[in-house]
Write a protein that holds these residues in place. Structure first.
Motif, mmCIF file in Angstrom:
data_model
loop_
_atom_site.group_PDB
_atom_site.id
_atom_site.type_symbol
_atom_site.label_atom_id
_atom_site.label_comp_id
_atom_site.label_asym_id
_atom_site.label_seq_id
_atom_site.Cartn_x
_atom_site.Cartn_y
_atom_site.Cartn_z
ATOM 1 N N ASP A 182 -6.223 -0.559 -1.590
ATOM 2 C CA ASP A 182 -4.858 -0.983 -1.850
ATOM 3 C C ASP A 182 -3.943 0.226 -2.030
ATOM 4 O OD1 ASP A 182 -5.854 -0.076 -4.236
ATOM 5 O OD2 ASP A 182 -5.828 -2.032 -5.228
ATOM 6 N N GLU A 183 -2.698 -0.039 -2.403
ATOM 7 C CA GLU A 183 -1.720 1.038 -2.548
ATOM 8 C C GLU A 183 -2.107 2.040 -3.634
ATOM 9 O OE1 GLU A 183 1.251 3.502 -1.722
ATOM 10 O OE2 GLU A 183 0.694 1.748 -0.538
ATOM 11 N N PRO A 184 -2.612 1.604 -4.817
ATOM 12 C CA PRO A 184 -3.061 2.598 -5.793
ATOM 13 C C PRO A 184 -4.169 3.504 -5.246
ATOM 14 C CG PRO A 184 -2.794 0.469 -6.854
ATOM 15 C CD PRO A 184 -2.641 0.228 -5.388
ATOM 16 N N THR A 185 -5.040 2.970 -4.415
ATOM 17 C CA THR A 185 -6.100 3.787 -3.822
ATOM 18 C C THR A 185 -5.511 4.799 -2.845
ATOM 19 O OG1 THR A 185 -7.624 1.924 -4.035
ATOM 20 C CG2 THR A 185 -8.292 3.722 -2.582
ATOM 21 N N VAL A 186 -4.512 4.373 -2.065
ATOM 22 C CA VAL A 186 -3.835 5.305 -1.142
ATOM 23 C C VAL A 186 -3.219 6.462 -1.921
ATOM 24 C CG1 VAL A 186 -1.913 5.557 0.483
ATOM 25 C CG2 VAL A 186 -3.393 3.545 0.609
ATOM 26 N N ARG A 187 -2.534 6.142 -3.024
ATOM 27 C CA ARG A 187 -1.896 7.200 -3.827
ATOM 28 C C ARG A 187 -2.939 8.132 -4.434
ATOM 29 N NH1 ARG A 187 1.378 2.799 -5.613
ATOM 30 N NH2 ARG A 187 0.195 2.715 -7.564
ATOM 31 N N ALA A 188 -4.056 7.567 -4.892
ATOM 32 C CA ALA A 188 -5.112 8.392 -5.483
ATOM 33 C C ALA A 188 -5.722 9.341 -4.444
ATOM 34 C CB ALA A 188 -6.191 7.495 -6.086
#
Length: 305
Positions: free
Chosen positions: A131-137
């Protein structure tokens, strides 16, 4: 003079005259053998004439430096040197293979998230969904290490992450749920049962062998373990408050002494990084609210490994 001597003189004179004529025509007589003599037709006394192409003996290469000859006796062919073969430019380094990117799902993504949690690049999850939090991480992890900040997990990013983290355990992978439920215990196959597996950390709500709902649960710590065995729900309390631990226990369904199945806000916030005091914690409040409405006093509770 006698006639015989006169004949000899005439013959000698004739021979001398013939010899002079032959010399003028390029024939020279030596010791009775006639030899060819080169004649200078330019009128320069003593000059040696240049040989014509026909004068060059066979087997000797003809040289011609005046008309672009190739040094091999041919005329009219320019001497050339083959141009050097151009060196092809180096092939560009291929981009590393992308393993997972936004929208992907599965156990591999769950492991990626668990490893990112270990080094504090991700705080939620693992969920198993990129998800988006994983992309940012992932983007932050890449930037910190001088890698292209794509937010996609390629083979280079994954290798670097593997070198910095340990292999996650089962409950690292399922700290925030998603684990498959274990097969129901045989004691769960009849009647109305809260069938609770410590192995998969799941609760099945079953009626006559059919699973109607599955929720994730956690148990007591080593010091306050959840009891195992077959029990019955003997008391229900919608807004229960624990006087022993001074903490809320909403949707409590008691089955053994002070142990109950109930909703836990701490479980919802921290996942499996915490534990109960022996109760069976449920983190999905909507799900436990529906269970509370369906379960009756006297329904069976089975807790097993």
């Amino acid at each position: 003079m006698r006639t015989k001597d006169m004949r000899r003189s005439v013959a000698a004179l004739a021979a001398l005259a013939m010899a002079g004529a032959c010399t003028a025509q390029g024939i020279e007589v030596h010791g009775g053998q006639r030899q060819p003599v080169r004649v200078d037709t330019t009128g320069t006394p003593g000059a040696t004439p240049s040989p014509t192409p026909s004068d060059v003996p066979s087997g000797i290469p003809k040289q011609d430096g005046g008309d672009g000859g190739d040094g091999k006796g041919g005329r009219g062919t320019a001497a050339t040197t083959p141009p050097p073969t151009p060196t092809p430019p180096p092939s560009p380094t291929p981009a590393p293979k992308v393993l997972w990117s936004q929208g992907d799902e599965g156990l591999d993504v769950r492991e990626l998230q668990a490893r990112l949690r270990q080094i504090a690049w991700l705080f939620a999850g693992p969920t198993g969904t990129y998800d988006e939090p994983t992309v940012r991480a992932v983007r932050g992890f890449q930037g910190k290490r001088g890698l292209p900040q794509t937010g996609k997990t390629d083979s280079v990013t994954w290798a670097r992450l593997l070198n910095m983290t340990r292999e996650p355990g089962k409950w690292d992978l399922y700290a925030y749920g998603g684990q498959p439920a274990a097969s129901p215990d045989p004691r769960c196959l009849t009647g109305r049962v809260l069938c609770i597996s410590k192995t998969s950390r799941t609760l099945r709500w079953m009626v006559d062998g059919r699973t109607l709902r599955t929720v994730e649960v956690r148990f007591g710590s080593e010091g306050t373990p959840t009891r195992e065995g077959v029990f019955q729900v003997y008391f229900k309390s919608r807004d229960h408050w624990s006087t022993l631990y001074d903490t809320p226990m909403p949707y409590a369904m008691f089955f053994s002494g002070g142990q109950a199945v109930h909703y836990s806000a701490d479980f919802a916030a921290r996942g499996y990084y915490g534990a109960s005091h022996g109760c069976v914690n449920v983190r999905d409040e909507a799900a436990i609210a529906q269970l509370f409405a369906q379960v009756r006093n006297g329904d069976k509770v089975v807790v097993y490994w």
